[in-house]
Design a protein around this motif. Structure first.
Motif, mmCIF file in Angstrom:
data_model
loop_
_atom_site.group_PDB
_atom_site.id
_atom_site.type_symbol
_atom_site.label_atom_id
_atom_site.label_comp_id
_atom_site.label_asym_id
_atom_site.label_seq_id
_atom_site.Cartn_x
_atom_site.Cartn_y
_atom_site.Cartn_z
ATOM 1 N N TRP A 145 4.853 6.787 2.874
ATOM 2 C CA TRP A 145 5.517 5.490 3.041
ATOM 3 C C TRP A 145 4.728 4.386 2.374
ATOM 4 C CZ3 TRP A 145 4.809 1.849 7.588
ATOM 5 C CH2 TRP A 145 3.665 2.131 8.352
ATOM 6 N N HIS B 137 -7.556 6.116 3.368
ATOM 7 C CA HIS B 137 -6.861 6.065 2.083
ATOM 8 C C HIS B 137 -7.472 7.092 1.123
ATOM 9 C CE1 HIS B 137 -5.274 1.632 2.508
ATOM 10 N NE2 HIS B 137 -5.316 2.240 3.681
ATOM 11 N N HIS C 120 -4.621 2.825 12.647
ATOM 12 C CA HIS C 120 -3.312 2.421 12.139
ATOM 13 C C HIS C 120 -2.466 1.649 13.147
ATOM 14 C CE1 HIS C 120 -0.179 2.200 9.183
ATOM 15 N NE2 HIS C 120 -0.916 2.880 8.332
ATOM 16 N N HIS D 116 0.987 4.499 1.242
ATOM 17 C CA HIS D 116 0.264 5.230 2.287
ATOM 18 C C HIS D 116 0.330 6.742 2.049
ATOM 19 C CE1 HIS D 116 -0.765 5.821 6.750
ATOM 20 N NE2 HIS D 116 -0.638 7.015 6.217
ATOM 21 N N HIS E 276 0.841 -1.199 0.000
ATOM 22 C CA HIS E 276 0.000 0.000 0.000
ATOM 23 C C HIS E 276 0.875 1.248 0.000
ATOM 24 C CE1 HIS E 276 -2.851 3.014 1.138
ATOM 25 N NE2 HIS E 276 -2.392 3.131 2.361
ATOM 26 N N HIS F 180 -6.893 6.454 10.154
ATOM 27 C CA HIS F 180 -6.275 6.704 8.841
ATOM 28 C C HIS F 180 -7.283 6.422 7.741
ATOM 29 C CE1 HIS F 180 -3.661 6.569 5.406
ATOM 30 N NE2 HIS F 180 -3.713 5.258 5.274
ATOM 31 N N HIS G 168 -9.184 3.001 8.720
ATOM 32 C CA HIS G 168 -8.910 2.086 9.832
ATOM 33 C C HIS G 168 -8.061 2.744 10.897
ATOM 34 C CE1 HIS G 168 -4.749 1.244 8.254
ATOM 35 N NE2 HIS G 168 -5.323 1.468 7.085
ATOM 36 N N HIS H 198 3.857 0.033 2.693
ATOM 37 C CA HIS H 198 3.910 -1.072 3.650
ATOM 38 C C HIS H 198 2.886 -2.127 3.274
ATOM 39 C CE1 HIS H 198 0.134 0.128 5.659
ATOM 40 N NE2 HIS H 198 0.551 1.374 5.570
ATOM 41 N N HIS I 235 -0.324 -4.603 3.557
ATOM 42 C CA HIS I 235 -1.676 -4.311 4.054
ATOM 43 C C HIS I 235 -2.548 -5.555 3.931
ATOM 44 C CE1 HIS I 235 -4.872 -1.659 5.271
ATOM 45 N NE2 HIS I 235 -4.254 -0.560 4.888
HETATM 46 CU CU1 C2O Z 1 -0.690 2.903 6.208
HETATM 47 CU CU2 C2O Z 1 -4.348 1.488 5.313
HETATM 48 O O1 C2O Z 1 -2.484 2.154 5.747
#
Ligand code: C2O
Ligand code: CU
Ligand code: CU
Length: 573
Positions: free
Chosen positions: A127, A400, A462, A91, A89, A398, A460, A129, A131
Motif C-alpha cells: 500500500w 522500510h 505503525h 509501504h 510512502h 514496521h 517505527h 500512504h 508519511h
Molecule cells: Cu506504512 Cu513507515 O510506513
C-alpha cells in the motif's frame, strides 16, 4: 398493475433486507508504467446529510489500486494539490531510499514528485500512504492511502481467484468517528469503515473468493473471522505467498499489515458476515480496550462488529472451487548468515523528557529525531534485529526497505501464518505484574542494495499516533567503500549547462565532466516554490517542463558522488 405491485414488493423487500447496508466501494485500478496520483482536498457522501471533508488520491476517498508486475519499472508522478505538505510512502517496496517517500521526501503544495524504480517485490498486497512526521495520523484519517497489487509469474501460475472486484476483493479496514458529519482525528473511531463505506455489503459468487485485507486503521487491530464459524485459508503475509495455505478461524491483523485469505463459499447460500471478533482481544492490543471515557473511548472497543456483510450470489463462468495445497517455496535467510544482531527496545516514555503526550511510547529510550541516523547498515549484509519490549502495550513494528522473516517470538517459532515474508510484526506487550518478563521478537533481513548516505529508511510503530509522537527511528544503508556513511572527500562541484535555454517543453543537461551524474534535480520557481522533485532523474530522456508556466526558474542539480548542489537558471517560454 400486477407488474407494478411486483415491483413495489421487490422494492419493499430490498428496503427491508438491505436498507441498513451500503454497497462496498471497490477502488479503480491503474496499470501500465506511468502512474499519476494527485493528492487533493475533497469531500464525500459518507453519512446521510452533509458531505464529509476528505482527502484522497485522484478521487474522493483513498486512491486507485495500482497493479504492478515484478520486474517492471514504474514511474510515479505524485502531484500535491493539498493545502499542506505531504509525502507518499510505498509501504513494503524494496526501492532506493530517495524514492521511498518517508518523512524526508517532503512534497510541498503544488509540487510534482517523480520517483521511479524497478519492482523487485514478490506478488502480494502492499500500500501507499502519507508519511509526514507528526501529521501521519491526520493525513491518513482524512482518507489518503491506496493499495498496490504486485503480480509475478509464480502467483500467476496458481489457480487462485484473481478477478479484481469479482472474486478478488480488496478490503481496506479502518474506523472513523464523526462530529456533525465531519471526521475527527482520533486514535479509535466509533464506526467501522470498510473501503470508505459504513455498514458495507457486497454480493460474492458461491465459490472460492480471495480477500486482500489491509489494516489501514490509526490504532486498531482486527481479529478477523466469519460469522458462520467457517475456516478460511491464509495465503500470503505482507511480502509474498506462504509456502502453503494456513487454515484458520481467526487472524489478528494490526495497523500496516496485509493478509490475503481464501474463503470457500462453494455450496453456500444466503448471507454471512466477515467480522472483527475484538471482544476476545487482550486489553493491551489496539481495539481490545474498553475505555469508559477520555480520548481513547470509542463505540467499537472490546466488541465484536461486522466488517462486511456478504450476500452469496451465483457462480462466475470459471469459478475457483478448491483451495490449493501448496503455493510456493520460500527460501529464508539462515540465522548464521547474519553479520550483526541489533538490539532495539520498545518502552513506555515515563520519565523521558521531550515526550509530546503523557502516554507516548518510544524506541531505544528516545523520541524520534529527524536529523539523527540511528543505524548505519552496510550494504549487502544480513542482520538480525532483536526487539525487546517492556511496554504495557502491543506495537506493530514496521521497517522500510526490506521484507523480513520472523525468527522467534519470545523464543518460540512464530505461528505458520507469520512465517512468510513480512514488514510489520506485532510485538506483544509485557504482561502486567511484577514477575512478568520483557517480550522479545527477532527477525532477519538482508539489506542487499540501495546504499545512500543522505536518505534514510525508517523503522517505527505503525500505530500512526505512536509514530507521530516519536516511536520511530531511521537507518541509512552505507556503501561498501564508505563506512559510516561518510561521503568521499570530493569537493568538486558539478559543472553543467542546460539546453535549450530558453525552452518550451523539454530540458537537457550536459555535464562538463562525463563522470558526473545527477542524484537529484529540483525545479524551483522565482518565488522559491518547488515545482518538480526528480530523484535520480533519467536525464538522457530530458526533463518534461510542459507543466510549468512561462517564467524564470532555478534548476538545482545535486551531484551523485559529492552530493553538492549547483543551481542554474533557465527560462520556460
Ligand atoms: Cu506504512 Cu513507515 O510506513
Ligand atoms: Cu513502510
Ligand atoms: Cu505503538
Amino acid at each position: 398493475m400486477k407488474k407494478i405491485l411486483f415491483i413495489i414488493c421487490l422494492l419493499l423487500t430490498i428496503h427491508v433486507s438491505y436498507a441498513q447496508y451500503n454497497p462496498l466501494w471497490i477502488p479503480d485500478t491503474l496499470s501500465g508504467s506511468t502512474f499519476n496520483l494527485t493528492a487533493q482536498d475533497t469531500f464525500r457522501q459518507m453519512l446521510t446529510g452533509n458531505q464529509t471533508i476528505t482527502a484522497a488520491y485522484n478521487g474522493d476517498w483513498w486512491g486507485p489500486t495500482m497493479i504492478w508486475y515484478k520486474g517492471q519499472t514504474v514511474h510515479m508522478n505524485v502531484t500535491n494539490k493539498l493545502q499542506d505538505t505531504t509525502t507518499v510512502h510505498w509501504h513494503g517496496m524494496h526501492l532506493p531510499a530517495v524514492m521511498d517517500g518517508g518523512p524526508h521526501q517532503l512534497i510541498p503544495p503544488n509540487t510534482v514528485w517523480s520517483p521511479y524504480w524497478t519492482i523487485e517485490n514478490n506478488a502480494a498486497t502492499y500500500w501507499y500512504h502519507p508519511h509526514l512526521h507528526m501529521e501521519a495520523e491526520k493525513q491518513i484519517t482524512e482518507g489518503l492511502g491506496g493499495l498496490i497489487i504486485v503480480r509475478d509469474s509464480i502467483e500467476s501460475a496458481l489457480a487462485l481467484p484473481r478477478t479484481y472486484g469479482i472474486d478478488d476483493i480488496p478490503l481496506i479496514l479502518t474506523d472513523r468517528s464523526f462530529s456533525a458529519n465531519q471526521m475527527t482525528v482520533v486514535p479509535y473511531g466509533d464506526s467501522m469503515v470498510t473501503n470508505g463505506v459504513l455498514h458495507a455489503q457486497c454480493t460474492l459468487p458461491a465459490q472460492v473468493v480471495r480477500f486482500r485485507m489491509l489494516d489501514a486503521a490509526i490504532e486498531r487491530s482486527y481479529n478477523i473471522g466469519l460469522s458462520d464459524g467457517s475456516t478460511f485459508y491464509v495465503i500470503t503475509s505482507d511480502g509474498g505467498l506462504l509456502n502453503a495455505p494456513v487454515p484458520l478461524t481467526r487472524f489478528l491483523i494490526s495497523p500496516g499489515e496485509r493478509v490475503e485469505i481464501l474463503v470457500d463459499l462453494t455450496g453456500k447460500t444466503g448471507s454471512l458476515d466477515l467480522k472483527a471478533y475484538n471482544s476476545t482481544l487482550s486489553n493491551f492490543v489496539g481495539g481490545g480496550e474498553n475505555f469508559g471515557g477520555g480520548p481513547f473511548a470509542n463505540a467499537l472497543g472490546k466488541k465484536d462488529f461486522p466488517i462486511l456483510h456478504i450476500n452469496i450470489g451465483a457462480q462466475t463462468a470459471l469459478p475457483i472451487t478448491t483451495i490449493p495445497s501448496t503455493l510456493t517455496t520460500n527460501t529464508y535467510l539462515s540465522a548464521s548468515s547474519a553479520s550483526v544482531t541489533r538490539d532495539l527496545t520498545m518502552s513506555d516514555s515515563t520519565g523521558v523528557s521531550g515526550i509530546l503526550g503523557p502516554n507516548a511510547f518510544i524506541i531505544n529510550h528516545q523520541i524520534f529525531q529527524l536529523n539523527k541516523i540511528d543505524y548505519h547498515v552496510p550494504v549487502d549484509s544480513t542482520e538480525i534485529w532483536q526487539i525487546t519490549s517492556s511496554s504495557v502495550f502491543s506495537h506493530p513494528f514496521h521497517i522500510h526497505d526490506v521484507e523480513f522473516n520472523v525468527l522467534s517470538i519470545n523464543g518460540a517459532t512464530p505461528p505458520a501464518e507469520q512465517q512468510g515474508w513480512k514488514d510489520v510484526i506485532l510485538v506483544p506487550n509485557k504482561p502486567q505484574g511484577p514477575t512478568s518478563s520483557n517480550q522479545v521478537v527477532r527477525f532477519i533481513a538482508r539489506f542487499s542494495d540501495f546504499s545512500d548516505t543522505i536518505h534514510p529508511f525508517m523503522f517505527h510503530c505503525h500505530i500512526a499516533l505512536h509514530e507521530d509522537e516519536g516511536m520511530m527511528g531511521q537507518f541509512v544503508v552505507t556503501g561498501n567503500s564508505l563506512p559510516n556513511g561518510i561521503a568521499e572527500p570530493n569537493t568538486v562541484k558539478p559543472d553543467y549547462t542546460i539546453y535549450p535555454n530558453p525552452s518550451t517543453n523539454q530540458l537537457f543537461i550536459s555535464f562538463a565532466n562525463t563522470s558526473t551524474s545527477a542524484y537529484y534535480v529540483r525545479i524551483v520557481d522565482a518565488l522559491g516554490r518547488t515545482m518538480y522533485m526528480l530523484p535520480r532523474p533519467q536525464l538522457e530522456n530530458g526533463i518534461d517542463i510542459n507543466g510549468l508556466s512561462a517564467g524564470i526558474y532555478d534548476l538545482q542539480l545535486t551531484d551523485d558522488k559529492t552530493k553538492i548542489t549547483v543551481s542554474k537558471k533557465f527560462v520556460k517560454e
